[in-house]
Design an enzyme around this catalytic site. Structure first.
Site, mmCIF file in Angstrom:
data_model
loop_
_atom_site.group_PDB
_atom_site.id
_atom_site.type_symbol
_atom_site.label_atom_id
_atom_site.label_comp_id
_atom_site.label_asym_id
_atom_site.label_seq_id
_atom_site.Cartn_x
_atom_site.Cartn_y
_atom_site.Cartn_z
ATOM 1 C CB CYS A 245 -7.842 -2.806 12.257
ATOM 2 S SG CYS A 245 -8.146 -1.071 11.989
ATOM 3 N N GLY B 265 -2.368 -2.318 15.676
ATOM 4 C CA GLY B 265 -2.951 -0.985 15.848
ATOM 5 C C GLY B 265 -2.721 -0.496 17.253
ATOM 6 C CG ASN C 168 -7.897 -6.162 9.563
ATOM 7 O OD1 ASN C 168 -7.285 -7.205 9.433
ATOM 8 N ND2 ASN C 168 -7.349 -5.013 9.256
ATOM 9 N N GLY C 169 -9.582 -3.976 7.413
ATOM 10 C CA GLY C 169 -9.538 -3.886 5.962
ATOM 11 C C GLY C 169 -9.904 -2.489 5.537
ATOM 12 C CB CYS D 256 -2.623 -8.742 2.461
ATOM 13 S SG CYS D 256 -1.268 -7.652 2.868
ATOM 14 C CE1 TYR E 132 7.034 -3.492 10.298
ATOM 15 C CE2 TYR E 132 4.755 -3.011 9.734
ATOM 16 C CZ TYR E 132 5.863 -2.779 10.519
ATOM 17 O OH TYR E 132 5.817 -1.853 11.514
ATOM 18 C CB SER F 227 10.726 -5.386 11.093
ATOM 19 O OG SER F 227 11.723 -4.412 10.848
ATOM 20 C CG ASP G 232 14.229 -3.237 7.972
ATOM 21 O OD1 ASP G 232 13.576 -4.073 8.621
ATOM 22 O OD2 ASP G 232 14.062 -2.019 8.098
ATOM 23 C CG ASP G 233 10.174 -5.612 7.281
ATOM 24 O OD1 ASP G 233 10.762 -4.884 8.112
ATOM 25 O OD2 ASP G 233 9.102 -5.291 6.745
ATOM 26 C CB CYS H 65 -1.899 -0.997 0.771
ATOM 27 S SG CYS H 65 -3.153 -2.215 1.227
ATOM 28 C CB CYS I 282 -3.345 -8.848 -2.680
ATOM 29 S SG CYS I 282 -3.238 -7.087 -3.123
ATOM 30 C CB CYS J 50 2.325 -2.824 -1.747
ATOM 31 S SG CYS J 50 2.667 -4.453 -1.066
#
Ligand code: AMP
Length: 480
Positions: free
Chosen positions: A13, A39, A113-114, A248, A254, A295, A357-358, A394, A449, A452
């Site tokens: 978000c 979003g 957001n989160g 994060c 990305y 990206s 790519d990322d 995530c 963090c 992932c």
């Protein structure tokens, strides 16, 4: 309780807020427009003019939702807004933020957001006491906790409520008392404070919005910080116990816009350095470096600089692809990716191509891209990914598929290479990623963090949450 009660456990978000400007709604509209990448499912704005609150929200893209009429109805000097990204189900108006309620102290509106990890538990408890939920959003739990609190001041109620909540949250509230911004104690998601030239304060998920509305970046909201913004200015407090920062890192890989400064560092430059580190970690003989647009562009430029291989475009992206399109009845090979990307045959023919790519998530896009590059005549296709393998979902607000769908969770790099049909495949190492982030040979991660990439979740889960979130479907470890 059914784990799907919150239709959307992983929410990407964008949030934005303005206090103290006569054109609050218009500026919030621009802010949301600049945050559209966070979003694309739905968007909403709530404003306050000192007397009444106004709201407009809808499913769709920012520019399609907010007509001149709608913006004119959003009166006031204060506004908050939200862009929502939803994946499974739940594409319903009641799940579009801002949330707005009337409660004991007046009117309260909130954007989030989160993602909260103990929302199901809290919702069960609140419902047992008679709370009636209007949506299936985890964010609504916070509103109910605030409404149930006995504290006299809104800020005290927010602090008491958030001390019961675990997970990732950057929040903006709008109330009669002013605009309140909060970042969770780990600072998982970004939130920055800006100041407008002609007065007024701004809160935003990303700093790219400040450039658009001519606001000046003031500072990031600190992890665990609560800021109250009203006619008296900005009042800050840090009421939560300090935690280790866990920003994060995927925002750099990305998610954030390259022109934003996130956690005090510019995203574009980090992505470019990630590409450089990738090249340093494993050079290959090739003729050309191309990005997967958009990206992969900064990393491909970095790769080209560090390797000395010429950079070129190679793949052209159609920027006007919506979410749905009608597939022709007769099957066209790789239709899904062709509608978005096309290779330039004349450029790639006979070449040994490095394609950057990322990130690689399911591997389905890379597989199609490799085939497309080969079909354009490339002699060799070498895939380079400017982040480490994604092995874990995530639970803190980025939309990632389940563990089973993450190809790197159960396959080796060699198996993935075979699947995507590349001649070679390499990923950036964890150390390389942090060399790029910190811009130093000191690659030890102290602030981020990396769940992932590492399966190390900085906010511990209870045994019940592990079950509810389907966290370790493959190999359940003991609860922390
Ligand atoms: P895949 O086919 O699943 O491997 O998709 C990889 C592509 O998805 C890469 O080009 C990434 O830039 C992009 N990507 C990575 N993470 C996300 C995300 N959370 N949401 C949407 N796209 C993503």
């Amino acid at each position: 309780m059914d784990k799907d009660i919150f239709d959307k456990m992983h929410e990407e978000c964008g949030i934005f807020g303005i206090f103290g400007h006569p054109e609050a709604a218009n500026l919030t509209y621009l802010g949301l427009y600049a945050l559209q990448h966070r979003g694309q499912e739905a968007s909403g704005i709530v404003t306050y003019d000192g007397k009444d609150f106004y709201q407009e929200k809808e499913i769709g893209l920012v520019a399609d939702i907010f007509s001149e009429d709608r913006l004119n109805r959003l009166k006031g000097h204060a506004a908050i807004g939200h862009n929502r990204y939803s994946t499974t189900g739940g594409n319903k108006l009641e799940n579009v933020q801002p949330i707005m309620v009337n409660y004991a102290l007046g009117t309260l509106s909130m954007v989030h957001n989160g993602n909260l990890i103990n929302a199901t538990f809290l919702r069960d408890e609140l419902e047992a006491y008679g709370a009636i939920f209007q949506s299936s959003m985890d964010s609504e739990v916070i509103i109910h906790l605030i409404a149930h609190s006995r504290k006299k001041e809104l800020t005290e109620r927010i602090i008491e409520s958030l001390s019961r909540v675990r997970g990732a949250y950057s929040l903006i509230f709008l109330s009669e008392q002013g605009m309140i911004g909060v970042r969770d104690p780990h600072g998982v998601r970004p939130l920055s404070l800006g100041r407008l030239k002609d007065g007024g304060h701004v809160l935003s998920s990303e700093t790219c919005t400040f450039d658009l509305i001519d606001a000046k970046f003031v500072r990031d909201i600190e992890p665990g910080e609560v800021v109250l913004i009203n006619d008296k200015g900005v009042t800050s407090s840090s009421p939560f116990l300090p935690e280790n920062p866990a920003h994060c890192v995927f925002e750099y890989v990305y998610f954030s816009r390259p022109d934003s400064d996130v956690y005090g560092r510019n995203v574009y430059q980090i992505r470019k350095r990630m590409g450089k580190e990738l090249a340093k970690e494993g050079d290959i003989k090739a003729d050309i470096v191309i990005p997967v647009p958009d990206s992969g562009v900064p990393a491909a430029l970095g790769y080209s600089e560090a390797s000395g291989l010429p950079y070129d475009t190679g793949l052209i992206r159609n920027h006007y692809v919506g979410r749905t399109f009608i597939e022709p009845q007769q099957a066209i090979r790789h239709f899904g990716v062709k509608i978005k990307l096309n290779a330039i045959s004349g450029l790639l023919e006979g070449k040994r191509v490095v394609v950057v790519d990322d990130s690689l998530v399911r591997g389905t896009t890379s597989r199609k891209i490799v085939k497309m590059i080969r079909a354009a005549g490339a002699k060799e296709v070498h895939v380079r990914i400017s982040s480490p393998p994604i092995v874990s979902p995530c639970f803190y607000g980025i939309d990632t598929p389940t563990r089973q769908e993450l190809v790197a969770s159960s396959h080796s790099v060699e198996e993935i290479r075979k699947y995507i049909t590349a001649d070679t495949l390499t990923y950036l190492s964890n150390e390389g990623m942090f060399r790029a982030v910190y811009q130093s040979e000191t690659c030890e991660n102290q602030h981020f963090c990396t769940a992932c990439f590492s399966e190390e979740y900085p906010i511990p889960f209870t045994g019940e949450e592990i079950k509810q979130l389907g966290l370790f479907e493959i190999d359940p470890p003991s609860a922390q």
